[in-house]
Design a protein around this motif. Structure first.
Motif, PDB file in Angstrom:
ATOM      1  N   TYR A  95     -72.106 -10.678  44.428  1.00  0.00           N
ATOM      2  CA  TYR A  95     -73.114 -11.551  43.833  1.00  0.00           C
ATOM      3  C   TYR A  95     -72.563 -12.935  43.511  1.00  0.00           C
ATOM      4  CZ  TYR A  95     -76.922 -12.845  40.616  1.00  0.00           C
ATOM      5  OH  TYR A  95     -77.966 -13.472  39.988  1.00  0.00           O
ATOM      6  N   GLY A  96     -71.273 -13.003  43.149  1.00  0.00           N
ATOM      7  CA  GLY A  96     -70.659 -14.273  42.813  1.00  0.00           C
ATOM      8  C   GLY A  96     -69.232 -14.077  42.342  1.00  0.00           C
ATOM      9  N   VAL A  97     -68.625 -15.169  41.889  1.00  0.00           N
ATOM     10  CA  VAL A  97     -67.226 -15.163  41.475  1.00  0.00           C
ATOM     11  C   VAL A  97     -67.104 -15.784  40.082  1.00  0.00           C
ATOM     12  CG1 VAL A  97     -64.890 -15.986  41.998  1.00  0.00           C
ATOM     13  CG2 VAL A  97     -66.465 -15.407  43.867  1.00  0.00           C
ATOM     14  N   GLY A  98     -66.318 -15.151  39.231  1.00  0.00           N
ATOM     15  CA  GLY A  98     -65.988 -15.702  37.920  1.00  0.00           C
ATOM     16  C   GLY A  98     -64.484 -15.840  37.800  1.00  0.00           C
ATOM     17  N   ALA A  99     -64.029 -16.901  37.153  1.00  0.00           N
ATOM     18  CA  ALA A  99     -62.589 -17.140  37.031  1.00  0.00           C
ATOM     19  C   ALA A  99     -62.229 -17.612  35.636  1.00  0.00           C
ATOM     20  CB  ALA A  99     -62.127 -18.162  38.065  1.00  0.00           C
ATOM     21  N   GLY A 100     -61.140 -17.080  35.109  1.00  0.00           N
ATOM     22  CA  GLY A 100     -60.579 -17.525  33.837  1.00  0.00           C
ATOM     23  C   GLY A 100     -59.338 -18.349  34.093  1.00  0.00           C
ATOM     24  N   VAL A 101     -59.317 -19.575  33.562  1.00  0.00           N
ATOM     25  CA  VAL A 101     -58.219 -20.518  33.771  1.00  0.00           C
ATOM     26  C   VAL A 101     -57.605 -20.874  32.420  1.00  0.00           C
ATOM     27  CG1 VAL A 101     -57.603 -22.798  34.674  1.00  0.00           C
ATOM     28  CG2 VAL A 101     -59.383 -21.457  35.801  1.00  0.00           C
ATOM     29  N   PRO A 102     -56.282 -20.939  32.307  1.00  0.00           N
ATOM     30  CA  PRO A 102     -55.663 -21.281  31.026  1.00  0.00           C
ATOM     31  C   PRO A 102     -55.990 -22.705  30.582  1.00  0.00           C
ATOM     32  CG  PRO A 102     -54.053 -20.352  32.559  1.00  0.00           C
ATOM     33  CD  PRO A 102     -55.293 -20.639  33.350  1.00  0.00           C
ATOM     34  N   GLY A 103     -55.859 -22.928  29.289  1.00  0.00           N
ATOM     35  CA  GLY A 103     -55.959 -24.280  28.748  1.00  0.00           C
ATOM     36  C   GLY A 103     -57.387 -24.759  28.575  1.00  0.00           C
ATOM     37  N   LYS A 104     -57.530 -26.079  28.585  1.00  0.00           N
ATOM     38  CA  LYS A 104     -58.836 -26.703  28.380  1.00  0.00           C
ATOM     39  C   LYS A 104     -59.574 -26.814  29.708  1.00  0.00           C
ATOM     40  CE  LYS A 104     -61.097 -30.701  26.239  1.00  0.00           C
ATOM     41  NZ  LYS A 104     -60.893 -31.984  25.527  1.00  0.00           N
ATOM     42  N   PRO A 153     -60.637 -29.910  40.352  1.00  0.00           N
ATOM     43  CA  PRO A 153     -62.021 -29.463  40.582  1.00  0.00           C
ATOM     44  C   PRO A 153     -62.059 -28.034  41.111  1.00  0.00           C
ATOM     45  CG  PRO A 153     -61.315 -30.856  42.390  1.00  0.00           C
ATOM     46  CD  PRO A 153     -60.178 -30.858  41.397  1.00  0.00           C
ATOM     47  N   PHE A 154     -61.735 -27.104  40.255  1.00  0.00           N
ATOM     48  CA  PHE A 154     -61.491 -25.726  40.670  1.00  0.00           C
ATOM     49  C   PHE A 154     -62.711 -25.089  41.332  1.00  0.00           C
ATOM     50  CE2 PHE A 154     -61.483 -21.156  39.841  1.00  0.00           C
ATOM     51  CZ  PHE A 154     -60.265 -20.790  40.381  1.00  0.00           C
ATOM     52  N   VAL A 155     -63.870 -25.217  40.712  1.00  0.00           N
ATOM     53  CA  VAL A 155     -65.059 -24.546  41.253  1.00  0.00           C
ATOM     54  C   VAL A 155     -65.423 -25.096  42.626  1.00  0.00           C
ATOM     55  CG1 VAL A 155     -67.555 -24.269  40.946  1.00  0.00           C
ATOM     56  CG2 VAL A 155     -66.003 -23.784  39.053  1.00  0.00           C
ATOM     57  N   LYS A 156     -65.397 -26.411  42.784  1.00  0.00           N
ATOM     58  CA  LYS A 156     -65.718 -27.012  44.082  1.00  0.00           C
ATOM     59  C   LYS A 156     -64.751 -26.541  45.163  1.00  0.00           C
ATOM     60  CE  LYS A 156     -66.459 -31.401  46.482  1.00  0.00           C
ATOM     61  NZ  LYS A 156     -65.688 -30.966  47.664  1.00  0.00           N
ATOM     62  N   ARG A 157     -63.464 -26.528  44.824  1.00  0.00           N
ATOM     63  CA  ARG A 157     -62.464 -26.108  45.795  1.00  0.00           C
ATOM     64  C   ARG A 157     -62.645 -24.638  46.156  1.00  0.00           C
ATOM     65  NH1 ARG A 157     -57.739 -28.739  46.451  1.00  0.00           N
ATOM     66  NH2 ARG A 157     -57.575 -27.217  48.151  1.00  0.00           N
ATOM     67  N   LEU A 158     -62.955 -23.809  45.165  1.00  0.00           N
ATOM     68  CA  LEU A 158     -63.129 -22.384  45.417  1.00  0.00           C
ATOM     69  C   LEU A 158     -64.384 -22.139  46.262  1.00  0.00           C
ATOM     70  CD1 LEU A 158     -61.419 -19.935  44.544  1.00  0.00           C
ATOM     71  CD2 LEU A 158     -63.108 -19.494  42.763  1.00  0.00           C
ATOM     72  N   ARG A 159     -65.438 -22.875  45.973  1.00  0.00           N
ATOM     73  CA  ARG A 159     -66.663 -22.728  46.761  1.00  0.00           C
ATOM     74  C   ARG A 159     -66.431 -23.137  48.215  1.00  0.00           C
ATOM     75  NH1 ARG A 159     -69.905 -25.558  43.848  1.00  0.00           N
ATOM     76  NH2 ARG A 159     -70.895 -23.827  42.775  1.00  0.00           N
ATOM     77  N   GLY A 216     -66.883 -19.810  50.113  1.00  0.00           N
ATOM     78  CA  GLY A 216     -68.257 -19.819  50.602  1.00  0.00           C
ATOM     79  C   GLY A 216     -69.290 -19.267  49.644  1.00  0.00           C
ATOM     80  N   PHE A 217     -68.889 -18.846  48.434  1.00  0.00           N
ATOM     81  CA  PHE A 217     -69.853 -18.351  47.451  1.00  0.00           C
ATOM     82  C   PHE A 217     -70.509 -19.516  46.719  1.00  0.00           C
ATOM     83  CE2 PHE A 217     -66.828 -14.807  47.793  1.00  0.00           C
ATOM     84  CZ  PHE A 217     -67.696 -13.746  48.024  1.00  0.00           C
ATOM     85  N   GLU A 218     -71.822 -19.456  46.563  1.00  0.00           N
ATOM     86  CA  GLU A 218     -72.515 -20.494  45.810  1.00  0.00           C
ATOM     87  C   GLU A 218     -72.437 -20.247  44.308  1.00  0.00           C
ATOM     88  OE1 GLU A 218     -73.973 -23.430  46.539  1.00  0.00           O
ATOM     89  OE2 GLU A 218     -72.978 -23.132  48.462  1.00  0.00           O
ATOM     90  N   ARG A 219     -72.526 -18.982  43.929  1.00  0.00           N
ATOM     91  CA  ARG A 219     -72.542 -18.641  42.502  1.00  0.00           C
ATOM     92  C   ARG A 219     -71.104 -18.446  42.017  1.00  0.00           C
ATOM     93  NH1 ARG A 219     -76.407 -16.633  38.974  1.00  0.00           N
ATOM     94  NH2 ARG A 219     -77.905 -16.650  40.681  1.00  0.00           N
TER      95      ARG A 219
END
Length: 307
Positions: free
Chosen positions: A64-73, A93-99, A103-106
């Motif tokens: 359905y999608g991807v969630g990520a936890g990143v350290p710091g702010k 720009p973590f989300v843009k790079r991961l997308r 290829g996941f939109e969510r």
């Protein structure tokens, strides 16, 4: 049943897993981090997800999608890793790079402690309106606060309990940030000086503590006292209904919670004593960061969906 990929990113390792809507961790993979530069680190994240999908019976089409936890702010609203003290991702720009790569939109992201806290909050099953605190004691010390299922973020850096100054010496003359005296690396630094052993680890400290070594007992007692001071500040300010502790130091050594409670009790007024029965070590183990990241994909009200 819907599935999501949860990613828990740290300075030493990266874990990814497939999580269903019930919070079950179906499959998990772990790889070592490479914080030598931003692209090497990002490449390790991709490698971890690639291994996960290679070893999973669940098709990428069922994700359905991807969630990520990143350290710091983090700028969770725009998907940017703003600042970390152990990763080379300043304003990354973590989300843009991961997308672009997966290829996941969510895709959602948040601070790694917040993601773990979300899993712990779900597991705690609190009543409406109740306040929840998650504290992690590991390589660093941090916390997150949830009120009625929503994070209290402040201006973006809320929950940094490790920055609270505490009395760090037995004679009461020295003040230091909590993270500098009670985190895993801080304990190791003190132990190596005390024992004149550059290979001393947190595990070695607690092994010595359990066999009754006086120096190890002092180290652990001092750490518990320092943590209790910071917990008392949080307790006095927000009076939470429940506090859950996680992170490798306390998860592997729950005796530390007993010490924290013992030290904390000295500060508490009668009306505050209820917190002693509402403090516990995580029951989710080391997978709570992955679980929380995966669950966040299904919780649009809690973590804004990017894209």
């Amino acid at each position: 049943m819907r599935y999501a990929i949860g990613i828990d990113i740290g300075g030493t390792k990266i874990s990814s897993g497939i999580v269903n809507e019930a919070g079950d961790l179906i499959q998990q993979e772990t790889v070592s981090s490479d914080p030598s530069d931003k692209e090497s680190m990002f490449g390790r994240v991709l490698k971890c997800v690639e291994q996960l999908m290679d070893h999973s019976s669940i098709s990428v089409h069922d994700i359905y999608g991807v969630g990520a936890g990143v350290p710091g702010k983090v700028d969770w609203d725009n998907g940017i890793a703003v600042y970390q003290n152990n990763l080379p991702w300043e304003n990354f720009p973590f989300v843009k790079r991961l997308r672009d790569k997966l290829g996941f939109e969510r895709i959602v992201m948040d601070n790694d402690v917040y993601m773990a806290a979300f899993a712990e909050w779900r597991n705690a099953e609190l009543h409406a309106g109740e306040t929840f605190v998650y504290v992690t004691i590991s390589t660093g010390i941090s916390s997150s606060i949830m009120q009625d299922g929503e994070f209290l973020r402040g201006a973006g850096f809320a929950g940094e309990i490790g920055l609270i100054p505490v009395v760090a010496s037995r004679n009461g003359n020295g003040w230091e940030r909590l993270e500098k005296v009670a985190s895993g690396p801080a304990l190791e630094k003190r132990a190596r000086q005390l024992y004149q052993d550059d290979q001393m680890t947190t595990k070695d400290i607690f092994t010595a503590y359990y066999r009754g070594d006086a120096s190890a007992k002092q180290l652990v007692e001092d750490a518990g006292s320092s943590i209790a001071q910071a917990v008392y500040i949080i307790n006095s300010v927000i009076d939470p209904h429940k506090i859950v502790f996680g992170g490798s130091v306390i998860a592997h050594n729950p005796v530390l919670l007993d010490i924290i409670k013992q030290k904390l009790k000295r500060y508490l007024l009668a009306e505050q004593m209820h917190i002693l029965d509402a403090m516990e070590v995580s029951q989710l183990g080391s997978g709570q960061g992955v679980i929380g990241a995966g669950l966040s994909v299904f919780q649009q009200s809690n973590v804004r969906v990017m894209g």
